[in-house]
Design an enzyme around this catalytic site. Structure first.
Site, mmCIF file in Angstrom:
data_model
loop_
_atom_site.group_PDB
_atom_site.id
_atom_site.type_symbol
_atom_site.label_atom_id
_atom_site.label_comp_id
_atom_site.label_asym_id
_atom_site.label_seq_id
_atom_site.Cartn_x
_atom_site.Cartn_y
_atom_site.Cartn_z
ATOM 1 N N ASP A 1 2.471 -9.716 -12.589
ATOM 2 C CA ASP A 1 2.518 -10.057 -14.006
ATOM 3 C C ASP A 1 1.315 -10.949 -14.299
ATOM 4 O O ASP A 1 0.916 -11.754 -13.457
ATOM 5 C CB ASP A 1 3.806 -10.787 -14.362
ATOM 6 C CG ASP A 1 3.923 -10.988 -15.864
ATOM 7 O OD1 ASP A 1 4.197 -10.000 -16.575
ATOM 8 O OD2 ASP A 1 3.722 -12.123 -16.328
ATOM 9 N N HIS B 1 7.427 -16.264 -19.355
ATOM 10 C CA HIS B 1 5.987 -16.078 -19.528
ATOM 11 C C HIS B 1 5.190 -16.929 -18.557
ATOM 12 O O HIS B 1 3.986 -17.083 -18.709
ATOM 13 C CB HIS B 1 5.531 -16.263 -20.969
ATOM 14 C CG HIS B 1 6.035 -15.167 -21.856
ATOM 15 N ND1 HIS B 1 5.541 -13.875 -21.794
ATOM 16 C CD2 HIS B 1 7.017 -15.148 -22.792
ATOM 17 C CE1 HIS B 1 6.194 -13.125 -22.659
ATOM 18 N NE2 HIS B 1 7.098 -13.867 -23.273
ATOM 19 N N ASP C 1 8.076 -14.206 -14.167
ATOM 20 C CA ASP C 1 8.239 -12.873 -14.742
ATOM 21 C C ASP C 1 8.107 -11.786 -13.676
ATOM 22 O O ASP C 1 8.868 -10.806 -13.678
ATOM 23 C CB ASP C 1 7.249 -12.662 -15.872
ATOM 24 C CG ASP C 1 7.507 -13.608 -17.046
ATOM 25 O OD1 ASP C 1 8.524 -14.331 -17.022
ATOM 26 O OD2 ASP C 1 6.690 -13.618 -17.976
#
Length: 172
Positions: A7, A146, A151
């Site tokens: 991510d 985030h 994530d």
């Protein structure tokens, strides 16, 4: 093959014009204990304040982050350390995450240890449940914050659930 859930967070829509701000990765296996996290100094004067706000970092904070070439080398070294076979890049939104990671690897190191392809967790789930309107996000255990590593971990948990509860044939 070693599946690595990735991510990223960025301060804009595309690499080069904007910057990858953070990168999180985790080897998908039962332990979920092999992780990588790095924060990268911006490569451009451009940034979208709304995009940057998603990451939780200020522009001033990002300017003190590590040089991107160093972070990408550390990520490459980590991949080689945790993989004794072919690493497979998988992410929630591989169209977005992949373009940043691939561009940064090629721009700063001249190669991408993942090769030239990636996989999309969301599309995999849609195929398993045979419904393009469904999403997998309810399968995460770790809250989606985030923070790139949080994530990635939540998405890795979802992939493990696809194996355990949905019968996905995959080797870790």
């Amino acid at each position: 093959m070693t599946y690595i859930m990735v991510d990223i967070e960025s301060d804009g829509a595309i690499p080069s014009d904007y910057s990858m701000i953070s990168l999180g990765a985790i080897v998908v296996d039962e332990a979920l204990d092999k992780t990588f996290y790095g924060c990268l100094k911006p490569i451009s004067e451009n940034y979208n304040p709304k995009a940057l706000a998603v990451s939780g970092f200020s522009r001033e904070q990002t300017l003190s982050f590590e040089e991107p070439k160093i972070v990408m080398q550390e990520f490459k070294d980590w991949i080689h350390k945790v993989c004794d076979n072919r690493p497979i890049f998988i992410s929630d939104n591989n169209g977005f995450d992949w373009m940043f990671v691939c561009w940064y690897f090629h721009h700063f190191l001249g190669e991408n240890p993942f090769g030239f392809s990636s996989q999309n967790l969301g599309s995999l789930y849609k195929g398993i449940v045979k419904d393009t309107f469904k999403n997998f996000k309810h399968l995460r255990q770790t809250r989606h914050t985030h923070n790139a590593l949080d994530d990635a971990k939540g998405n890795a948990e979802a992939l493990l659930t696809l194996k355990k509860e949905y019968g996905l044939k995959i080797k870790f």
